[in-house]
Scaffold this active site. Structure first.
Site, PDB file in Angstrom:
ATOM      1  N   GLU A  37     -14.122   5.257   8.237  1.00 62.24           N
ATOM      2  CA  GLU A  37     -14.088   4.482   9.460  1.00 62.24           C
ATOM      3  C   GLU A  37     -14.535   3.079   9.068  1.00 62.24           C
ATOM      4  O   GLU A  37     -15.580   2.928   8.424  1.00 62.24           O
ATOM      5  CB  GLU A  37     -15.046   5.084  10.494  1.00 62.24           C
ATOM      6  CG  GLU A  37     -14.851   4.427  11.819  1.00 62.24           C
ATOM      7  CD  GLU A  37     -15.875   4.831  12.881  1.00 62.24           C
ATOM      8  OE1 GLU A  37     -16.570   5.847  12.711  1.00 62.24           O
ATOM      9  OE2 GLU A  37     -15.965   4.087  13.874  1.00 62.24           O
ATOM     10  N   ARG A 262     -22.104  16.811   1.197  1.00 57.35           N
ATOM     11  CA  ARG A 262     -22.245  15.374   0.971  1.00 57.35           C
ATOM     12  C   ARG A 262     -23.053  15.115  -0.289  1.00 57.35           C
ATOM     13  O   ARG A 262     -23.948  15.888  -0.620  1.00 57.35           O
ATOM     14  CB  ARG A 262     -23.032  14.732   2.120  1.00 57.35           C
ATOM     15  CG  ARG A 262     -22.312  14.648   3.419  1.00 57.35           C
ATOM     16  CD  ARG A 262     -23.289  14.172   4.488  1.00 57.35           C
ATOM     17  NE  ARG A 262     -23.534  12.743   4.399  1.00 57.35           N
ATOM     18  CZ  ARG A 262     -22.839  11.840   5.077  1.00 57.35           C
ATOM     19  NH1 ARG A 262     -21.858  12.222   5.858  1.00 57.35           N
ATOM     20  NH2 ARG A 262     -23.115  10.557   4.979  1.00 57.35           N
ATOM     21  N   LYS A 272     -24.459   4.740   7.141  1.00 54.79           N
ATOM     22  CA  LYS A 272     -23.972   3.375   7.360  1.00 54.79           C
ATOM     23  C   LYS A 272     -24.784   2.665   8.434  1.00 54.79           C
ATOM     24  O   LYS A 272     -25.031   1.474   8.352  1.00 54.79           O
ATOM     25  CB  LYS A 272     -22.490   3.419   7.759  1.00 54.79           C
ATOM     26  CG  LYS A 272     -21.586   3.645   6.561  1.00 54.79           C
ATOM     27  CD  LYS A 272     -20.138   3.371   6.898  1.00 54.79           C
ATOM     28  CE  LYS A 272     -19.500   4.570   7.551  1.00 54.79           C
ATOM     29  NZ  LYS A 272     -18.040   4.482   7.641  1.00 54.79           N
TER      30      LYS A 272
END
Ligand code: ATP
Ligand code: MG
Length: 576
Positions: A37, A262, A272
């Site tokens: 994104e 992850r 982020k």
């Protein structure tokens, strides 16, 4: 640069793909995608996903799309789009054709939504966000159906059309899927598919005032692109039933979603949102601050794409979350830098040395080896003259037993140059050593004595009149704790910031071969570590980041933890 890595483990995703190919699934084709994104810069965790998706596509002769999942106009920006593409290419990967954007599918997604409405599988809901929460239920009790769930298809089509036409305000209505309010999986409790948002989108401008939710976008975008293996992180495991529901009810191509753990490293943050907070609140100098775990920060610090790729491969692919020791990343980094970095002489904290028996105004050009690991790198000349600099910590007036470097009356070797002996120590009025007077032995030119005399230390040095001025930046971890999110009540992760993460050395001296070194040049300063020239450099002064020290803590960690480690941290260990 080649982006080959040797596969280290036959991890479960590789096995799935091999089996699919063997079984002729998808006609033996492999299509993956990297779907960020564009709401921030990429970090080292993303490197893992990039290496996996692009790497597997390459390994199996398939293709990997670069796709932006840009469904949230409020948080997204072209600045992020550009940086993401730059970072992916820097890591050594590229894609066929242009980058793709989920926003390019907004028309198709709208049609998909209309189909579900027509089929009686979606409805326009007038509940407010607050009311929707109240209806949602709890993990142990079923939710309540929205009173608007029984709207007719006709009414729903009309209202959805009018949502699109901008007739309603933000938050007034949503489009929801009719799935199952009693499902134990919250994602299935009539999730929102579309929301009203009168925000400007970085690509579609003001065309839309309704935007699809991420969950109504991601799976369908994969489907539209014919992605065969939709590789994502574990937090999407319980979204998979919803993605499956959409794909089945839309009757469109069904990619196979595969979840993996992850990548998490100690001492860093990979959210982020939190990285943005560090930038916005000026805890760092920007996204590319060399202390940041962002790819642009790591690049500026001097990390190499090859090191990151090898690290990702070494860590492997897991199904369970764990934390990798940062020391392993630095181990991979040193491994690469050792092979590729030119050696250079530099002095961080200079101490003046006058060679009393060396003629004034003369210079000797000595041969220095550029890289002992790579003969093809050749040699260079380094100038020697009457006044030199050595490292302050390489001299002690009153040395303890274990100190073998320079001291009064003692002889040491200057790297590639001569043996020197310290005869006199000059001090200022406060008793600080300001200068050493030494003599050199011309017979030891090149660093060997013809009479077989031995010295116990070899020091790095720089000729004073030839030296280049440099500002050198030394770094420690940005956070003091292995887990930066481990905080006291009422505090946030910034309370764990390391006040000593940056040390600036204003007046370092570097040998003249670095004169025209451009930003990004990586070198090893002998005995001091690996360094990288920073873009802050000027005509008169180099700016240089220390990438990493020479001492490899990973070897020690491995010894302490026993053999067979694959990078997973079993015990909390502090890399020294
Ligand atoms: P956030 O930091 O807000 O949670 P994100 O890191 O998930 O966001 P995306 O832009 O959605 O950001 O990530 C793009 C892709 O990278 C996704 O497929 C995601 O699963 C993957 N990814 C993100 N972080 C990691 C990580 N730490 N390890 C492996 N893959 C990751
Ligand atoms: Mg995400």
């Amino acid at each position: 640069m080649s982006n080959e890595v040797t596969p280290k483990s036959d991890h479960f995703i590789r096995q799935i793909i091999k089996e699919d190919i063997a079984n002729g699934k998808h006609g033996g084709k492999v299509v993956t995608r990297f779907p960020p994104e564009p709401n921030g810069y990429l970090h080292i965790g993303h490197a893992k996903s990039i290496c996996l998706n692009f790497g597997l596509a390459k390994e199996f002769g398939g293709k990997c799309n670069m796709r932006f999942d840009d469904t949230n106009p409020v948080k997204e920006d072209v600045e992020y789009v550009d940086s993401i593409m730059e970072d992916v290419r820097w890591l050594g990967f590229d894609w066929e054709g242009d980058a793709l954007f989920a926003s390019d599918y907004f028309d198709t997604l709208y049609d998909y939504a209309v189909k579900l409405v027509r089929d009686g599988k979606a409805f326009v809901c007038d509940l407010t966000a607050e009311e929707m929460r109240e209806h949602r239920g709890t993990p142990t009790t079923a939710g309540r159906e929205s009173p608007y769930r029984i709207r007719t298809v006709k009414e729903n089509l009309d209202l959805f059309e009018r949502m699109k036409a901008g007739e309603f305000d933000e938050g007034e209505r949503t489009l929801r899927a009719k799935v199952d309010m009693a499902s134990p999986n919250f994602n299935m409790r009539d999730p929102v598919m579309y929301r009203i948002s009168k925000a400007h989108h970085h690509r579609t401008g003001n065309k839309w005032c309704i935007y699809p939710m991420y969950d109504f976008t991601h799976g369908q975008s994969d489907s539209i692109e014919g992605v065969t293996h939709s590789i994502c992180t574990l937090e999407f495991e319980n979204h998979r039933p919803l993605y499956d529901w959409y794909l089945e009810n839309l009757e469109i191509f069904h990619p196979q979603q595969i979840e993996f753990a992850r990548l998490e490293l100690n001492y860093i943050i990979t959210s982020k949102r939190k990285l943005l907070q560090l930038v916005k609140d000026d805890h760092v100098f920007g996204w590319d601050d060399p202390r940041m775990p962002t790819l642009c920060g790591l690049r500026r610090r001097g990390y190499t794409p090859a090191a990151l790729r090898n690290f990702c491969e070494t860590v492997g692919v897991a199904k369970y979350n764990s934390t990798v020791d940062y020391a392993l990343l630095n181990h991979c980094l040193r491994d690469d830098l050792n092979k590729t970095s030119a050696r250079v002489l530099a002095v961080l904290n200079p101490l003046k040395v006058v060679i009393t028996n060396y003629p004034e105004g003369e210079t000797d050009e000595l041969d220095a080896i550029n890289n002992p690991e790579d003969v093809s790198a050749g040699t260079r000349k380094v100038p020697f003259s009457k006044t030199l600099y050595i490292e302050q910590e390489d001299f002690m007036e009153d040395p303890p037993k274990q100190f073998f470097r320079l001291a009064p009356g003692r002889e040491v070797r200057l790297r590639y140059a001569f043996f020197i002996t310290c005869n006199e120590v000059i001090k200022d009025e406060n008793g600080n050593v300001t200068e050493l007077h030494c003599t050199y032995d011309p017979e030891t030119r090149g660093g060997d004595s013809p009479d077989g005399r031995k010295v116990k230390a070899t020091l790095h040095w720089v000729s004073a009149e030839h030296a280049i001025e440099a500002e050198v930046r030394l770094y420690e971890h940005l956070f003091l704790k292995e887990d930066p999110n481990d905080v006291e009540d009422g505090q946030d992760f910034t309370s764990n910031l390391n006040p000593n993460s940056l040390t600036v050395i204003a007046n370092a001296k570097v040998e003249p071969s670095m004169k025209d070194a451009s930003a990004g040049t990586r070198v090893q300063f002998e005995r001091l570590g690996y360094f990288c020239v920073d873009s802050d450099s000027t005509e008169d002064k180099l700016a240089i980041n220390r990438t990493v020290t020479l001492k490899d803590a990973w070897v020690k960690v491995q010894q302490q933890q026993g053999q067979g480690m694959q990078g997973q941290k079993k015990k909390q260990q502090r890399p020294s």
